[in-house]
Design an enzyme around this catalytic site. Structure first.
Site, PDB file in Angstrom:
ATOM      1  N   LYS A   9      -8.345  13.425  86.369  1.00 49.24           N
ATOM      2  CA  LYS A   9      -7.324  12.810  85.523  1.00 49.24           C
ATOM      3  C   LYS A   9      -7.073  11.341  85.910  1.00 49.24           C
ATOM      4  O   LYS A   9      -7.505  10.895  86.983  1.00 49.24           O
ATOM      5  CB  LYS A   9      -6.032  13.636  85.637  1.00 49.24           C
ATOM      6  CG  LYS A   9      -6.169  15.073  85.112  1.00 49.24           C
ATOM      7  CD  LYS A   9      -4.823  15.797  85.149  1.00 49.24           C
ATOM      8  CE  LYS A   9      -4.925  17.212  84.608  1.00 49.24           C
ATOM      9  NZ  LYS A   9      -3.594  17.867  84.529  1.00 49.24           N
ATOM     10  N   TYR A  49      -4.939  20.057  74.651  1.00 53.34           N
ATOM     11  CA  TYR A  49      -3.697  20.653  75.162  1.00 53.34           C
ATOM     12  C   TYR A  49      -2.832  21.256  74.045  1.00 53.34           C
ATOM     13  O   TYR A  49      -1.620  21.392  74.206  1.00 53.34           O
ATOM     14  CB  TYR A  49      -2.893  19.604  75.939  1.00 53.34           C
ATOM     15  CG  TYR A  49      -3.374  19.380  77.357  1.00 53.34           C
ATOM     16  CD1 TYR A  49      -3.501  20.440  78.254  1.00 53.34           C
ATOM     17  CD2 TYR A  49      -3.679  18.100  77.820  1.00 53.34           C
ATOM     18  CE1 TYR A  49      -3.937  20.232  79.563  1.00 53.34           C
ATOM     19  CE2 TYR A  49      -4.104  17.881  79.134  1.00 53.34           C
ATOM     20  CZ  TYR A  49      -4.233  18.957  79.994  1.00 53.34           C
ATOM     21  OH  TYR A  49      -4.644  18.754  81.294  1.00 53.34           O
ATOM     22  N   ASN A 112      -1.408  15.847  88.710  1.00 55.86           N
ATOM     23  CA  ASN A 112      -2.040  16.820  89.601  1.00 55.86           C
ATOM     24  C   ASN A 112      -3.554  16.684  89.652  1.00 55.86           C
ATOM     25  O   ASN A 112      -4.259  17.639  89.969  1.00 55.86           O
ATOM     26  CB  ASN A 112      -1.602  18.238  89.226  1.00 55.86           C
ATOM     27  CG  ASN A 112      -1.965  18.576  87.787  1.00 55.86           C
ATOM     28  OD1 ASN A 112      -2.606  17.784  87.106  1.00 55.86           O
ATOM     29  ND2 ASN A 112      -1.562  19.748  87.342  1.00 55.86           N
ATOM     30  N   HIS A 115      -8.140  18.701  85.959  1.00 48.55           N
ATOM     31  CA  HIS A 115      -8.076  19.801  84.988  1.00 48.55           C
ATOM     32  C   HIS A 115      -9.305  20.672  85.156  1.00 48.55           C
ATOM     33  O   HIS A 115     -10.392  20.155  85.406  1.00 48.55           O
ATOM     34  CB  HIS A 115      -8.055  19.277  83.542  1.00 48.55           C
ATOM     35  CG  HIS A 115      -8.346  20.372  82.551  1.00 48.55           C
ATOM     36  ND1 HIS A 115      -7.377  21.245  82.120  1.00 48.55           N
ATOM     37  CD2 HIS A 115      -9.520  20.778  81.967  1.00 48.55           C
ATOM     38  CE1 HIS A 115      -7.926  22.135  81.299  1.00 48.55           C
ATOM     39  NE2 HIS A 115      -9.224  21.869  81.190  1.00 48.55           N
ATOM     40  N   GLU A 126     -13.685  23.800  75.452  1.00 46.23           N
ATOM     41  CA  GLU A 126     -13.479  22.480  76.054  1.00 46.23           C
ATOM     42  C   GLU A 126     -14.801  21.746  76.262  1.00 46.23           C
ATOM     43  O   GLU A 126     -14.875  20.526  76.080  1.00 46.23           O
ATOM     44  CB  GLU A 126     -12.715  22.639  77.374  1.00 46.23           C
ATOM     45  CG  GLU A 126     -11.288  23.150  77.141  1.00 46.23           C
ATOM     46  CD  GLU A 126     -10.533  23.509  78.413  1.00 46.23           C
ATOM     47  OE1 GLU A 126     -11.081  23.335  79.523  1.00 46.23           O
ATOM     48  OE2 GLU A 126      -9.383  23.981  78.290  1.00 46.23           O
TER      49      GLU A 126
HETATM   50  P1  IDP Z   1      -3.134  23.856  84.665  1.00 46.34           P
HETATM   51  O1  IDP Z   1      -3.599  22.423  84.581  1.00 46.34           O
HETATM   52  O2  IDP Z   1      -2.978  24.315  86.096  1.00 46.34           O
HETATM   53  O3  IDP Z   1      -3.975  24.809  83.843  1.00 46.34           O
HETATM   54  P2  IDP Z   1      -1.077  24.096  82.592  1.00 46.34           P
HETATM   55  O4  IDP Z   1       0.113  24.994  82.683  1.00 46.34           O
HETATM   56  O5  IDP Z   1      -2.164  24.468  81.637  1.00 46.34           O
HETATM   57  O6  IDP Z   1      -1.635  23.909  84.081  1.00 46.34           O
HETATM   58  O7  IDP Z   1      -0.514  22.646  82.229  1.00 46.34           O
HETATM   59  C1  IDP Z   1      -1.372  21.614  81.819  1.00 46.34           C
HETATM   60  C2  IDP Z   1      -0.966  20.333  82.508  1.00 46.34           C
HETATM   61  O8  IDP Z   1       0.338  19.948  82.032  1.00 46.34           O
HETATM   62  C3  IDP Z   1      -0.796  20.444  84.033  1.00 46.34           C
HETATM   63  O9  IDP Z   1      -2.014  20.326  84.710  1.00 46.34           O
HETATM   64  C4  IDP Z   1       0.175  19.292  84.318  1.00 46.34           C
HETATM   65  O10 IDP Z   1      -0.511  18.036  84.337  1.00 46.34           O
HETATM   66  C5  IDP Z   1       1.080  19.338  83.096  1.00 46.34           C
HETATM   67  N1  IDP Z   1       2.287  20.161  83.317  1.00 46.34           N
HETATM   68  C6  IDP Z   1       2.373  21.524  83.309  1.00 46.34           C
HETATM   69  N2  IDP Z   1       3.629  21.939  83.530  1.00 46.34           N
HETATM   70  C7  IDP Z   1       4.371  20.816  83.655  1.00 46.34           C
HETATM   71  C8  IDP Z   1       5.781  20.573  83.884  1.00 46.34           C
HETATM   72  O11 IDP Z   1       6.596  21.487  84.017  1.00 46.34           O
HETATM   73  N3  IDP Z   1       6.166  19.255  83.982  1.00 46.34           N
HETATM   74  C9  IDP Z   1       5.284  18.223  83.835  1.00 46.34           C
HETATM   75  N4  IDP Z   1       3.984  18.410  83.610  1.00 46.34           N
HETATM   76  C10 IDP Z   1       3.523  19.677  83.526  1.00 46.34           C
HETATM   77 MG    MG Z   2      -4.114  25.110  81.776  1.00 49.05          MG
END
Ligand code: IDP
Ligand code: MG
Length: 148
Positions: A9, A49, A112, A115, A126
């Site tokens: 990212k 997303y 984070n 992805h 994807e």
């Molecule tokens: P993942 O990347 O571990 O699969 P997902 O729940 O699919 O997690 O969420 C997609 C992305 O959205 C996350 O990687 C993160 O960057 C962002 N995200 C998820 N939950 C939150 C939140 O509560 N606050 C801010 N960003 C979030």
């Molecule tokens: Mg996810």
């Protein structure tokens, strides 16, 4: 052999962590079958997303993911999808276990670093969204027999 879609990212690029993160996947034995450095179009990220479209963080997430260049990867290996998810760690850096990418390099919820597809269906979708057929390569590598 399975293929998965990984994105380093914009925060991974901003924090100069691409090499270390990609190095972990390579050292694990995952084969790079597709790789590009690009700024993702808004529409592609929205589609990617779309399952999160009703979440409060969706707008910020799309803005973040289009804020600068990313590295998009297609990685191949035994159970590559789950292997990569395990290596990434839990979604939030402050929850992710030490030893994982998110656990070792980040502390944020949104920023984070990486992805990874979370199921075979997601990986197929994807990979098709981010790569055309001609951008994915089948090739032999000297260490293939040791990764079987
Ligand atoms: P993942 O990347 O571990 O699969 P997902 O729940 O699919 O997690 O969420 C997609 C992305 O959205 C996350 O990687 C993160 O960057 C962002 N995200 C998820 N939950 C939150 C939140 O509560 N606050 C801010 N960003 C979030
Ligand atoms: Mg996810």
């Amino acid at each position: 052999m399975e293929r998965t879609l990984i994105i380093l990212k914009p925060d991974a690029i901003q924090r100069s962590l691409c090499g270390q993160i990609l190095g972990r996947f390579e050292a694990k034995g995952l084969k790079i079958v597709g790789m590009k450095f690009t700024v993702l179009p808004d529409e592609t990220v929205k589609t990617h997303y779309e399952a999160h479209a009703d979440k409060p963080f969706y707008g910020d997430l799309v803005g973040f993911m289009t804020s600068g260049p990313v590295v998009v990867l297609a990685l191949e290996g035994n159970e590559a999808i789950q292997v990569c998810r395990n290596m990434m760690g839990a979604t939030f850096g402050f929850k992710a276990d030490p030893g994982t990418i998110r656990g070792d390099f980040g502390i944020s919820s949104q920023f984070n670093l990486v992805h990874g597809s979370d199921s075979p269906e997601a990986a197929e979708r994807e990979l098709g969204l981010f790569f055309s057929a001609g951008e994915l390569f089948d090739y032999s590598k000297g260490d293939d027999p040791l990764m079987a």
